[in-house]
Design a protein around this motif. Structure first.
Motif, PDB file in Angstrom:
ATOM      1  N   ALA A  34       0.822  -1.217   0.000  1.00 48.79           N
ATOM      2  CA  ALA A  34       0.000   0.000   0.000  1.00 48.79           C
ATOM      3  C   ALA A  34       0.856   1.267   0.000  1.00 48.79           C
ATOM      4  CB  ALA A  34      -0.929  -0.019   1.205  1.00 48.79           C
ATOM      5  N   ALA A  35       1.911   1.294   0.831  1.00 51.21           N
ATOM      6  CA  ALA A  35       2.762   2.483   0.897  1.00 51.21           C
ATOM      7  C   ALA A  35       3.461   2.719  -0.434  1.00 51.21           C
ATOM      8  CB  ALA A  35       3.778   2.330   2.027  1.00 51.21           C
ATOM      9  N   GLU A  36       3.926   1.640  -1.064  1.00 52.09           N
ATOM     10  CA  GLU A  36       4.616   1.771  -2.348  1.00 52.09           C
ATOM     11  C   GLU A  36       3.666   2.230  -3.438  1.00 52.09           C
ATOM     12  OE1 GLU A  36       7.560  -1.831  -0.930  1.00 52.09           O
ATOM     13  OE2 GLU A  36       5.961  -2.221  -2.395  1.00 52.09           O
ATOM     14  N   ALA A  37       2.440   1.710  -3.435  1.00 52.86           N
ATOM     15  CA  ALA A  37       1.459   2.125  -4.447  1.00 52.86           C
ATOM     16  C   ALA A  37       1.164   3.621  -4.334  1.00 52.86           C
ATOM     17  CB  ALA A  37       0.177   1.320  -4.287  1.00 52.86           C
ATOM     18  N   ARG A  38       1.041   4.094  -3.104  1.00 50.10           N
ATOM     19  CA  ARG A  38       0.781   5.525  -2.909  1.00 50.10           C
ATOM     20  C   ARG A  38       1.975   6.371  -3.356  1.00 50.10           C
ATOM     21  NH1 ARG A  38      -1.785   3.375   2.155  1.00 50.10           N
ATOM     22  NH2 ARG A  38      -4.039   3.689   1.871  1.00 50.10           N
ATOM     23  N   ALA A  39       3.192   5.922  -3.020  1.00 47.19           N
ATOM     24  CA  ALA A  39       4.386   6.671  -3.398  1.00 47.19           C
ATOM     25  C   ALA A  39       4.580   6.690  -4.910  1.00 47.19           C
ATOM     26  CB  ALA A  39       5.615   6.067  -2.711  1.00 47.19           C
ATOM     27  N   LEU A  40       4.303   5.580  -5.566  1.00 48.80           N
ATOM     28  CA  LEU A  40       4.499   5.491  -7.013  1.00 48.80           C
ATOM     29  C   LEU A  40       3.456   6.292  -7.785  1.00 48.80           C
ATOM     30  CD1 LEU A  40       5.312   1.691  -7.307  1.00 48.80           C
ATOM     31  CD2 LEU A  40       6.870   3.559  -7.886  1.00 48.80           C
ATOM     32  N   SER A  41       2.241   6.368  -7.235  1.00 49.83           N
ATOM     33  CA  SER A  41       1.140   6.999  -7.968  1.00 49.83           C
ATOM     34  C   SER A  41       0.889   8.442  -7.583  1.00 49.83           C
ATOM     35  CB  SER A  41      -0.151   6.212  -7.731  1.00 49.83           C
ATOM     36  OG  SER A  41      -0.559   6.336  -6.369  1.00 49.83           O
ATOM     37  N   GLY A  42       1.281   8.815  -6.375  1.00 51.52           N
ATOM     38  CA  GLY A  42       0.942  10.144  -5.865  1.00 51.52           C
ATOM     39  C   GLY A  42      -0.479  10.251  -5.366  1.00 51.52           C
ATOM     40  N   GLU A  43      -1.195   9.134  -5.306  1.00 52.55           N
ATOM     41  CA  GLU A  43      -2.582   9.107  -4.834  1.00 52.55           C
ATOM     42  C   GLU A  43      -2.638   8.562  -3.412  1.00 52.55           C
ATOM     43  OE1 GLU A  43      -5.258  10.136  -6.350  1.00 52.55           O
ATOM     44  OE2 GLU A  43      -4.560  10.477  -8.399  1.00 52.55           O
ATOM     45  N   VAL A  44      -3.526   9.120  -2.600  1.00 49.84           N
ATOM     46  CA  VAL A  44      -3.648   8.681  -1.209  1.00 49.84           C
ATOM     47  C   VAL A  44      -4.636   7.529  -1.085  1.00 49.84           C
ATOM     48  CG1 VAL A  44      -4.339   9.373   1.119  1.00 49.84           C
ATOM     49  CG2 VAL A  44      -3.019  10.951  -0.313  1.00 49.84           C
ATOM     50  N   GLN A  45      -5.780   7.644  -1.738  1.00 52.42           N
ATOM     51  CA  GLN A  45      -6.792   6.596  -1.665  1.00 52.42           C
ATOM     52  C   GLN A  45      -6.298   5.392  -2.472  1.00 52.42           C
ATOM     53  OE1 GLN A  45      -9.266   4.843  -3.363  1.00 52.42           O
ATOM     54  NE2 GLN A  45     -10.311   4.266  -1.463  1.00 52.42           N
ATOM     55  N   LEU A  46      -6.327   4.201  -1.850  1.00 56.12           N
ATOM     56  CA  LEU A  46      -5.626   3.057  -2.415  1.00 56.12           C
ATOM     57  C   LEU A  46      -6.196   2.605  -3.759  1.00 56.12           C
ATOM     58  CD1 LEU A  46      -3.149   1.625  -1.486  1.00 56.12           C
ATOM     59  CD2 LEU A  46      -4.578  -0.100  -0.374  1.00 56.12           C
ATOM     60  N   ALA A  47      -7.511   2.584  -3.898  1.00 55.21           N
ATOM     61  CA  ALA A  47      -8.102   2.196  -5.181  1.00 55.21           C
ATOM     62  C   ALA A  47      -7.724   3.184  -6.273  1.00 55.21           C
ATOM     63  CB  ALA A  47      -9.619   2.089  -5.057  1.00 55.21           C
ATOM     64  N   HIS A  48      -7.647   4.460  -5.925  1.00 53.97           N
ATOM     65  CA  HIS A  48      -7.240   5.466  -6.905  1.00 53.97           C
ATOM     66  C   HIS A  48      -5.770   5.287  -7.277  1.00 53.97           C
ATOM     67  CE1 HIS A  48     -10.626   8.374  -5.407  1.00 53.97           C
ATOM     68  NE2 HIS A  48     -11.087   7.349  -6.100  1.00 53.97           N
ATOM     69  N   ALA A  49      -4.943   4.939  -6.285  1.00 51.44           N
ATOM     70  CA  ALA A  49      -3.525   4.695  -6.560  1.00 51.44           C
ATOM     71  C   ALA A  49      -3.358   3.536  -7.526  1.00 51.44           C
ATOM     72  CB  ALA A  49      -2.784   4.413  -5.256  1.00 51.44           C
ATOM     73  N   ALA A  50      -4.085   2.461  -7.281  1.00 47.41           N
ATOM     74  CA  ALA A  50      -3.998   1.303  -8.167  1.00 47.41           C
ATOM     75  C   ALA A  50      -4.491   1.642  -9.565  1.00 47.41           C
ATOM     76  CB  ALA A  50      -4.797   0.144  -7.578  1.00 47.41           C
ATOM     77  N   ALA A  51      -5.599   2.375  -9.646  1.00 41.21           N
ATOM     78  CA  ALA A  51      -6.145   2.759 -10.949  1.00 41.21           C
ATOM     79  C   ALA A  51      -5.156   3.610 -11.726  1.00 41.21           C
ATOM     80  CB  ALA A  51      -7.464   3.512 -10.761  1.00 41.21           C
ATOM     81  N   GLU A  52      -4.507   4.539 -11.058  1.00 38.24           N
ATOM     82  CA  GLU A  52      -3.519   5.391 -11.717  1.00 38.24           C
ATOM     83  C   GLU A  52      -2.389   4.566 -12.318  1.00 38.24           C
ATOM     84  OE1 GLU A  52      -1.045   8.447 -13.055  1.00 38.24           O
ATOM     85  OE2 GLU A  52      -3.193   8.413 -12.636  1.00 38.24           O
ATOM     86  N   LEU A  53      -1.922   3.568 -11.575  1.00 38.88           N
ATOM     87  CA  LEU A  53      -0.799   2.762 -12.043  1.00 38.88           C
ATOM     88  C   LEU A  53      -1.190   1.835 -13.188  1.00 38.88           C
ATOM     89  CD1 LEU A  53       0.788   1.991  -8.567  1.00 38.88           C
ATOM     90  CD2 LEU A  53       1.755   3.456 -10.363  1.00 38.88           C
ATOM     91  N   THR A  54      -2.468   1.454 -13.290  1.00 37.81           N
ATOM     92  CA  THR A  54      -2.887   0.615 -14.411  1.00 37.81           C
ATOM     93  C   THR A  54      -2.801   1.360 -15.742  1.00 37.81           C
ATOM     94  OG1 THR A  54      -5.252   1.194 -14.262  1.00 37.81           O
ATOM     95  CG2 THR A  54      -4.478  -0.719 -12.970  1.00 37.81           C
ATOM     96  N   ARG A  55      -2.791   2.684 -15.706  1.00 33.91           N
ATOM     97  CA  ARG A  55      -2.749   3.451 -16.954  1.00 33.91           C
ATOM     98  C   ARG A  55      -1.478   3.176 -17.754  1.00 33.91           C
ATOM     99  NH1 ARG A  55      -2.647   8.443 -17.720  1.00 33.91           N
ATOM    100  NH2 ARG A  55      -1.582   9.181 -15.838  1.00 33.91           N
ATOM    101  N   TYR A  56      -0.466   2.643 -17.081  1.00 31.70           N
ATOM    102  CA  TYR A  56       0.802   2.370 -17.764  1.00 31.70           C
ATOM    103  C   TYR A  56       0.873   0.945 -18.297  1.00 31.70           C
ATOM    104  CZ  TYR A  56       1.987   6.801 -15.710  1.00 31.70           C
ATOM    105  OH  TYR A  56       1.978   8.137 -15.372  1.00 31.70           O
TER     106      TYR A  56
END
Length: 315
Positions: A199-221
């Motif tokens: 969870a911490a890495e997903a937030r750091a990589l995406s810049g998003e705080v809410q976890l589902a939003h962080a995951a969604a952002e990273l799927t764009r790549y």
């Protein structure tokens, strides 16, 4: 795929872990000696723990990486062989030492990790035999930010593996420098099938705080994003849909390596043809069950044990 010799190739880090704890009240400097309840010398490294977990689940696993010509290197090589991992492609560095990690645990389950990177900085494209990429079903890489030479070539490695019909996954793990260099990472994500942060890495990589939003952002790549969320279980996001699976109730003794055992479970489940929800349930079970003993590999489950611990829809 013809000519497949392995289900899984792991490219990553391997080192001894010295795990001590739990420390109560924080570390005391000033040359004070503190007594703790336990100390263990165990196999460590995200890649190595993942490889051992996958072998425990029944996969044919090869490991590519680098160790030093020293007792620490001999220790980890023997430990992986004992757990069924093929280390014939593990390079022995003639100049730099094997990495070493000291892990200090606390009573509430947190831990501090101190790593001397040793030969990790020298690990590169030349340590991954080209022929091996044509002989595997899946390629996984770990500790992206600890191996900068390999990181610069990992997109090439993954693209070659995909050209031979393999799927790919990446667990970046932490970035000790705190830079989370997306310019370095983004080309790799474009040839990555599964991104497996916590969870911490997903937030750091995406810049998003809410976890589902962080995951969604990273799927764009490009990748399906599977996020480990500790006691909250895990979630997966494909870009079009997302789902969450609850944690398996256990009394954790040591959480070191739980995320790597999770990775092994998810990859093993996907290679067995399970759907996303069932794969996520197996992965959560593998991560949870691995915490039943000290060290990252001692309590890793078999396939049958992992499936028995899943919710009904994940069995």
């Amino acid at each position: 795929m013809s000519g497949v010799s392995y289900d899984l190739l792991v490219i990553g880090d391997v080192n001894p872990d010295v795990v001590v704890g739990p420390v109560r009240g924080g570390l005391a400097f000033g040359q004070r000696e503190q007594l703790v309840g336990h100390g263990r010398l165990v196999l460590g490294g995200s890649g190595a723990i993942m490889a051992c977990g996958a072998a425990r689940l029944g996969l044919r696993v090869a490991f590519a990486g680098r160790v030093g010509d020293d007792p620490a290197g001999a220790f980890v090589r023997q430990a992986m062989v004992a757990r069924g991992v093929d280390v014939s492609h593990l390079v022995q560095d003639p100049r730099l030492p094997t990495p070493l990690t000291a892990i200090v645990t606390t009573a509430d389950g947190d831990r501090a990790i101190l790593t001397s990177p040793g030969c990790l900085s020298a690990t590169g494209l030349e340590d991954v035999p080209a022929g091996l990429l044509a002989a595997v079903r899946h390629v996984h890489s770990s500790s992206f930010f600890l191996m900068p030479r390999l990181a610069r070539s990992l997109a090439e490695v993954f693209a070659e593996a995909r050209a031979h019909g393999a799927t790919t996954s990446l667990d970046t793990n932490d970035d000790p420098a705190g830079h989370w260099d997306r310019a370095l990472l983004d080309p790799v994500l474009k040839v990555t099938d599964l991104l497996l942060p916590n969870a911490a890495e997903a937030r750091a990589l995406s810049g998003e705080v809410q976890l589902a939003h962080a995951a969604a952002e990273l799927t764009r790549y490009g990748p399906t994003v599977v996020v480990k969320d500790g006691a909250e279980g895990a979630l997966a996001h494909t870009g079009a849909e997302w789902l969450r699976v609850a944690a398996v109730p256990v009394e954790p003794l040591d959480t070191v390596g739980a995320g790597d055992s999770f990775d092994a479970g998810f990859v093993a489940a996907r290679l067995r043809g399970l759907d996303l929800r069932a794969s996520l349930a197996v992965a959560v079970a593998c991560g949870s069950l691995s915490t039943r003993a000290h060290g990252g590999t001692a309590a890793q489950p078999t396939w049958d044990e992992a499936c028995a611990a899943t919710e009904p829809e994940g069995t």
